[in-house]
Design a protein around this motif. Structure first.
Motif, PDB file in Angstrom:
ATOM      1  N   ALA A 170       0.813  -1.222   0.000  1.00 54.38           N
ATOM      2  CA  ALA A 170       0.000   0.000   0.000  1.00 54.38           C
ATOM      3  C   ALA A 170       0.848   1.274   0.000  1.00 54.38           C
ATOM      4  O   ALA A 170       0.295   2.374  -0.012  1.00 54.38           O
ATOM      5  N   LEU A 171       2.166   1.134  -0.007  1.00 52.57           N
ATOM      6  CA  LEU A 171       3.053   2.290   0.055  1.00 52.57           C
ATOM      7  C   LEU A 171       3.317   2.863  -1.334  1.00 52.57           C
ATOM      8  O   LEU A 171       3.353   2.141  -2.326  1.00 52.57           O
ATOM      9  N   ALA A 172       3.530   4.167  -1.392  1.00 53.18           N
ATOM     10  CA  ALA A 172       3.862   4.835  -2.650  1.00 53.18           C
ATOM     11  C   ALA A 172       4.970   5.850  -2.384  1.00 53.18           C
ATOM     12  O   ALA A 172       4.989   6.494  -1.335  1.00 53.18           O
ATOM     13  N   PRO A 173       5.903   6.039  -3.330  1.00 54.34           N
ATOM     14  CA  PRO A 173       6.998   6.983  -3.123  1.00 54.34           C
ATOM     15  C   PRO A 173       6.507   8.425  -3.178  1.00 54.34           C
ATOM     16  O   PRO A 173       5.531   8.741  -3.870  1.00 54.34           O
ATOM     17  N   VAL A 178      -0.099  17.845   6.480  1.00 55.85           N
ATOM     18  CA  VAL A 178      -1.496  18.024   6.868  1.00 55.85           C
ATOM     19  C   VAL A 178      -1.646  19.403   7.494  1.00 55.85           C
ATOM     20  O   VAL A 178      -0.721  19.914   8.130  1.00 55.85           O
ATOM     21  N   LYS A 179      -2.804  20.005   7.294  1.00 61.51           N
ATOM     22  CA  LYS A 179      -3.115  21.293   7.903  1.00 61.51           C
ATOM     23  C   LYS A 179      -3.873  21.069   9.207  1.00 61.51           C
ATOM     24  O   LYS A 179      -4.520  20.030   9.380  1.00 61.51           O
ATOM     25  N   PRO A 180      -3.793  22.034  10.129  1.00 62.59           N
ATOM     26  CA  PRO A 180      -4.458  21.833  11.419  1.00 62.59           C
ATOM     27  C   PRO A 180      -5.966  21.707  11.286  1.00 62.59           C
ATOM     28  O   PRO A 180      -6.593  22.410  10.492  1.00 62.59           O
ATOM     29  N   ASP A 181      -6.532  20.779  12.057  1.00 63.95           N
ATOM     30  CA  ASP A 181      -7.979  20.561  12.127  1.00 63.95           C
ATOM     31  C   ASP A 181      -8.573  20.097  10.813  1.00 63.95           C
ATOM     32  O   ASP A 181      -9.766  20.294  10.560  1.00 63.95           O
ATOM     33  N   GLU A 182      -7.738  19.459   9.982  1.00 57.80           N
ATOM     34  CA  GLU A 182      -8.228  18.919   8.720  1.00 57.80           C
ATOM     35  C   GLU A 182      -8.027  17.407   8.681  1.00 57.80           C
ATOM     36  O   GLU A 182      -7.189  16.863   9.407  1.00 57.80           O
ATOM     37  N   PRO A 183      -8.788  16.716   7.843  1.00 58.30           N
ATOM     38  CA  PRO A 183      -8.663  15.256   7.772  1.00 58.30           C
ATOM     39  C   PRO A 183      -7.265  14.816   7.333  1.00 58.30           C
ATOM     40  O   PRO A 183      -6.606  15.496   6.540  1.00 58.30           O
ATOM     41  N   ILE A 184      -6.837  13.698   7.867  1.00 61.00           N
ATOM     42  CA  ILE A 184      -5.574  13.087   7.470  1.00 61.00           C
ATOM     43  C   ILE A 184      -5.845  12.206   6.250  1.00 61.00           C
ATOM     44  O   ILE A 184      -6.591  11.232   6.335  1.00 61.00           O
ATOM     45  N   ASP A 185      -5.253  12.556   5.125  1.00 60.79           N
ATOM     46  CA  ASP A 185      -5.432  11.761   3.913  1.00 60.79           C
ATOM     47  C   ASP A 185      -4.346  10.698   3.767  1.00 60.79           C
ATOM     48  O   ASP A 185      -4.616   9.573   3.346  1.00 60.79           O
ATOM     49  N   PRO A 229      -1.635  10.718  14.901  1.00 61.28           N
ATOM     50  CA  PRO A 229      -2.973  10.265  15.281  1.00 61.28           C
ATOM     51  C   PRO A 229      -3.469   9.086  14.454  1.00 61.28           C
ATOM     52  O   PRO A 229      -4.208   8.231  14.952  1.00 61.28           O
ATOM     53  N   ALA A 230      -3.047   9.018  13.194  1.00 60.15           N
ATOM     54  CA  ALA A 230      -3.499   7.928  12.327  1.00 60.15           C
ATOM     55  C   ALA A 230      -2.996   6.577  12.810  1.00 60.15           C
ATOM     56  O   ALA A 230      -3.591   5.542  12.501  1.00 60.15           O
ATOM     57  N   LEU A 244       8.107   7.367   1.749  1.00 65.97           N
ATOM     58  CA  LEU A 244       6.931   6.645   1.291  1.00 65.97           C
ATOM     59  C   LEU A 244       5.714   7.135   2.053  1.00 65.97           C
ATOM     60  O   LEU A 244       5.831   7.614   3.181  1.00 65.97           O
ATOM     61  N   ARG A 245       4.563   7.026   1.413  1.00 68.22           N
ATOM     62  CA  ARG A 245       3.324   7.382   2.106  1.00 68.22           C
ATOM     63  C   ARG A 245       2.279   6.316   1.841  1.00 68.22           C
ATOM     64  O   ARG A 245       2.375   5.531   0.892  1.00 68.22           O
ATOM     65  N   ILE A 246       1.274   6.308   2.703  1.00 71.87           N
ATOM     66  CA  ILE A 246       0.190   5.338   2.612  1.00 71.87           C
ATOM     67  C   ILE A 246      -1.124   6.054   2.893  1.00 71.87           C
ATOM     68  O   ILE A 246      -1.174   6.962   3.726  1.00 71.87           O
ATOM     69  N   LYS A 247      -2.172   5.701   2.182  1.00 66.01           N
ATOM     70  CA  LYS A 247      -3.479   6.286   2.453  1.00 66.01           C
ATOM     71  C   LYS A 247      -3.927   5.896   3.858  1.00 66.01           C
ATOM     72  O   LYS A 247      -3.681   4.774   4.308  1.00 66.01           O
ATOM     73  N   ARG A 248      -4.579   6.834   4.535  1.00 63.88           N
ATOM     74  CA  ARG A 248      -4.995   6.573   5.919  1.00 63.88           C
ATOM     75  C   ARG A 248      -5.892   5.350   6.008  1.00 63.88           C
ATOM     76  O   ARG A 248      -5.764   4.539   6.926  1.00 63.88           O
ATOM     77  N   GLU A 249      -6.787   5.192   5.047  1.00 62.84           N
ATOM     78  CA  GLU A 249      -7.678   4.040   5.071  1.00 62.84           C
ATOM     79  C   GLU A 249      -6.888   2.739   4.927  1.00 62.84           C
ATOM     80  O   GLU A 249      -7.203   1.728   5.574  1.00 62.84           O
TER      81      GLU A 249
END
Length: 237
Positions: free
Chosen positions: A28-31, A41-48, A84-85, A105-110
């Protein structure tokens, strides 16, 4: 089959996952390139997305309702963000951005949520990192309250040095001012103090660590305890 191998993992947490769990996570990882100032991420916004840096340094910044900012903590290849995720959270109350460019690398929160359910060792590893990161945040608050700007700067530079290769760190006076929540002239004065002691060399947009051991001695008890906690919970980074 994942395109990644554990031997390629320059992120400490990803390198510690057992092979069976690694295959699940890695799929599930992507470069991602993490440029200077990149907003995770911006404050008080959803973690994507959740990010696992290989290089570079990220800052977790507390932002008041009136817009005042101060760095609460930093992370690099030893960790991940937004934290938090890692325990099922979906919103970040902090702003998270890159202060030194890098990649990773990053991964979608879901997808991370699925991995946490399917991979108990991975889940426990992230939880332990969150505990270690919490200790860093608490000691940042202590340092801001009891240490001089010179000692705080020494601590901050040591923490940056821990997360880069070599002795050069790409940092501007403006960014240091934001991260330490002090005026730029105070940063300039503190840099001059450390330069005068031959601990660092400060140039435009770049700081070189000249004497790591002496810089640690100068920082005193402002530095070290959260690093010990990380080693206790996760191992030497």
């Amino acid at each position: 089959m994942s395109a990644y191998q554990k031997s390629q993992m320059r992120n400490r947490l990803l390198s510690l996952i057992p092979e069976q769990e690694f295959q699940i996570v890695a799929a599930a990882l992507a470069p991602i390139e993490l440029g200077k100032g990149f907003v995770i991420v911006k404050p008080d916004e959803p973690i994507d997305y959740v990010y696992f840096p290989f290089t570079g340094i990220g800052s977790v910044v507390t932002v008041s309702p009136e817009g005042h900012k101060a760095e609460a903590g930093m992370f690099g290849r030893e960790g991940f963000s937004p934290t938090p995720a890692g325990v099922g959270g979906t919103i970040s109350i902090h702003e998270v951005l890159m202060q030194v460019e890098g990649d990773g690398l990053r991964i979608k929160r879901e997808d991370l949520s699925h991995c946490l359910s399917a991979c108990p060792v991975f889940s426990n590893l992230l939880a332990r990192y969150i505990q270690a990161f919490g200790s860093q945040i608490s000691f940042t608050a202590l340092s801001n309250a009891v240490h001089s700007i010179d000692e705080r700067l020494a601590r901050w530079l040591l923490m940056c040095h821990d997360r880069v290769d070599g002795n050069e760190i790409a940092l501007t006076h403006e960014f240091i001012s934001l991260m330490l929540a002090v005026r730029r002239p105070s940063v300039t004065t503190a840099l001059h103090v450390l330069e005068g002691l031959k601990l660092i060399r400060a140039e435009r947009g770049r700081i070189t660590i000249r004497d790591r051991q002496a810089l640690e001695a100068f920082a005193g008890d402002a530095y070290g305890k959260p690093e010990e906690e990380y080693s206790r919970l996760i191992g030497n980074p």
